[in-house]
Enzyme design. Structure first.
Site, PDB file in Angstrom:
ATOM      1  N   ASP A  13      32.556  -6.232  25.532  1.00  0.00           N
ATOM      2  CA  ASP A  13      33.431  -5.146  25.015  1.00  0.00           C
ATOM      3  C   ASP A  13      33.586  -5.661  23.396  1.00  0.00           C
ATOM      4  O   ASP A  13      32.959  -6.602  23.020  1.00  0.00           O
ATOM      5  CB  ASP A  13      34.897  -5.233  25.680  1.00  0.00           C
ATOM      6  N   ASP A  15      36.089  -3.687  20.443  1.00  0.00           N
ATOM      7  CA  ASP A  15      37.344  -3.869  20.012  1.00  0.00           C
ATOM      8  C   ASP A  15      38.443  -4.959  20.847  1.00  0.00           C
ATOM      9  O   ASP A  15      38.475  -4.734  22.046  1.00  0.00           O
ATOM     10  CB  ASP A  15      38.383  -2.333  20.300  1.00  0.00           C
ATOM     11  N   GLY A  50      40.696  -0.351  26.105  1.00  0.00           N
ATOM     12  CA  GLY A  50      39.362   0.406  26.971  1.00  0.00           C
ATOM     13  C   GLY A  50      39.358   1.886  27.036  1.00  0.00           C
ATOM     14  O   GLY A  50      38.258   2.167  27.889  1.00  0.00           O
ATOM     15  N   ARG A  53      39.808   7.978  23.474  1.00  0.00           N
ATOM     16  CA  ARG A  53      40.735   8.629  22.626  1.00  0.00           C
ATOM     17  C   ARG A  53      41.804   9.430  23.368  1.00  0.00           C
ATOM     18  O   ARG A  53      42.914   9.288  23.191  1.00  0.00           O
ATOM     19  CB  ARG A  53      39.898   9.076  21.530  1.00  0.00           C
ATOM     20  N   SER A 120      34.469   3.165  22.641  1.00  0.00           N
ATOM     21  CA  SER A 120      34.824   3.709  21.076  1.00  0.00           C
ATOM     22  C   SER A 120      33.482   4.581  20.794  1.00  0.00           C
ATOM     23  O   SER A 120      32.358   4.235  20.901  1.00  0.00           O
ATOM     24  CB  SER A 120      35.137   2.764  20.248  1.00  0.00           C
ATOM     25  N   ARG A 121      34.021   5.764  20.289  1.00  0.00           N
ATOM     26  CA  ARG A 121      32.840   6.654  19.744  1.00  0.00           C
ATOM     27  C   ARG A 121      32.751   6.155  18.189  1.00  0.00           C
ATOM     28  O   ARG A 121      31.805   6.702  17.521  1.00  0.00           O
ATOM     29  CB  ARG A 121      33.347   8.115  19.459  1.00  0.00           C
ATOM     30  N   ASN A 122      33.426   5.126  17.855  1.00  0.00           N
ATOM     31  CA  ASN A 122      33.090   4.626  16.258  1.00  0.00           C
ATOM     32  C   ASN A 122      32.532   3.360  16.501  1.00  0.00           C
ATOM     33  O   ASN A 122      32.427   2.376  15.310  1.00  0.00           O
ATOM     34  CB  ASN A 122      34.556   4.309  15.864  1.00  0.00           C
ATOM     35  N   ASP A 174      38.966  -7.676  26.866  1.00  0.00           N
ATOM     36  CA  ASP A 174      40.260  -7.801  26.757  1.00  0.00           C
ATOM     37  C   ASP A 174      41.447  -6.954  27.242  1.00  0.00           C
ATOM     38  O   ASP A 174      42.606  -6.775  27.022  1.00  0.00           O
ATOM     39  CB  ASP A 174      40.483  -7.977  25.047  1.00  0.00           C
TER      40      ASP A 174
HETATM   41  C1  BG6 Z   1      38.278   1.265  22.873  1.00  0.00           C
HETATM   42  C2  BG6 Z   1      39.703   0.868  22.542  1.00  0.00           C
HETATM   43  O1  BG6 Z   1      37.336   0.219  22.397  1.00  0.00           O
HETATM   44  O2  BG6 Z   1      37.867   2.329  22.330  1.00  0.00           O
HETATM   45  C3  BG6 Z   1      40.690   1.778  22.866  1.00  0.00           C
HETATM   46  O3  BG6 Z   1      39.985  -0.429  23.280  1.00  0.00           O
HETATM   47  C4  BG6 Z   1      40.271   3.200  22.076  1.00  0.00           C
HETATM   48  O4  BG6 Z   1      42.087   1.632  22.598  1.00  0.00           O
HETATM   49  C5  BG6 Z   1      38.758   3.739  22.602  1.00  0.00           C
HETATM   50  O5  BG6 Z   1      41.151   4.214  22.409  1.00  0.00           O
HETATM   51  C6  BG6 Z   1      38.306   4.771  22.092  1.00  0.00           C
HETATM   52  O6  BG6 Z   1      38.086   4.651  20.652  1.00  0.00           O
HETATM   53  P1  BG6 Z   1      37.473   5.699  19.586  1.00  0.00           P
HETATM   54  O7  BG6 Z   1      37.021   4.949  18.267  1.00  0.00           O
HETATM   55  O8  BG6 Z   1      36.564   6.340  20.187  1.00  0.00           O
HETATM   56  O9  BG6 Z   1      38.689   6.629  19.276  1.00  0.00           O
HETATM   57 MG    MG Z   2      38.783  -3.982  23.887  1.00  0.00          MG
END
Ligand code: BG6
Ligand code: MG
Length: 219
Positions: A13, A15, A50, A53, A120-122, A174
């Site tokens: 993972d 984040d 995890g 959004r 995450s999309r980031n 995590d």
């Molecule tokens: C996960 C985080 O990695 O990404 C979550 O643990 C988060 O808390 C999810 O909501 C989506 O992230 P993002 O960057 O697409 O808003």
């Molecule tokens: Mg995580």
């Protein structure tokens, strides 16, 4: 796809496992929630680990005193993401968590393939900013999936792209939702964090610093 004969693979993972961006997610959601007058604290925040959004926003809105239309929800999610992305512009290698680089170095030395699998999309931006992108042969993120953790989809896609069977993979997570996703994928799971959050994993550590790579691949 033909699968390679690899005895082990590790799927991380992102984040809260490799980088500290879990804290930036919290701060961005907190700013949005405070502005809306919605109660939000670190306890609630753990439930967002995890999950996607929009699902994260739905959890936060459980504490709201009124309903929010889908247009309003989109606006709040966009607002949080703008705050979060502005914070990501300022991150670098300093946000890599203790033990992460040593673990990747160790896996490289052992010839064990590894991937990142994030909701995450980031994720792409985070990997670029921290300098970790070049190390990752496989990255599966929120743009590649239709179901977020605890669904196993993100990990199964990662195994497929690594060319290995799920049964040889160790997931490092995590999030409670991430631990469940790894188990549902038929993988071994290392939980990083307190046992009350990741205690369903096969093994639990406080940080990647606490486990060597030879132990990690045998979790
Ligand atoms: C996960 C985080 O990695 O990404 C979550 O643990 C988060 O808390 C999810 O909501 C989506 O992230 P993002 O960057 O697409 O808003
Ligand atoms: Mg995580």
């Amino acid at each position: 796809m033909e699968r390679a004969m690899s005895a082990h693979a590790v799927i991380f993972d992102l984040d809260g496992v490799l980088v500290t961006t879990d804290e930036l997610h919290y701060c961005a959601w907190k700013q949005m929630a405070d502005r809306e007058g919605i109660f939000f604290d670190r306890e609630v925040n753990h439930r967002l680990r995890g999950v996607s959004r929009m699902e994260s926003l739905a959890i936060i809105l459980e504490g709201a005193s009124r309903g929010y239309s889908s247009v309003e929800r989109e606006r709040l999610a966009d607002e949080k993401n703008a705050i979060y992305r502005a914070a990501l512009e300022r991150i670098g290698a300093g946000e890599i968590l203790p033990g992460a680089v040593e673990t990747l170095d160790g896996l490289d030395a052992m010839g064990v393939p590894y991937a990142v699998a994030s909701s995450s999309r980031n994720a792409g931006l985070i990997l670029e900013r921290t300098g970790l992108r070049a190390r990752m042969s496989v990255v599966v993120d929120g743009n590649d999936i239709t179901r977020s953790k605890p669904d196993p989809q993100v990990f199964l896609i990662a195994a497929e792209r690594l060319g290995v069977e799920p049964g040889v993979c160790v997931v490092v997570e995590d999030a409670e939702s991430g631990v469940e996703a790894g188990l549902a994928a038929g993988m071994r799971v290392l939980g990083v964090g307190p046992p009350e959050r990741v205690g369903r994993a096969h093994r639990v550590v406080g940080s990647l610093r606490e486990i060597g790579v030879s132990e990690l691949v045998e979790v």
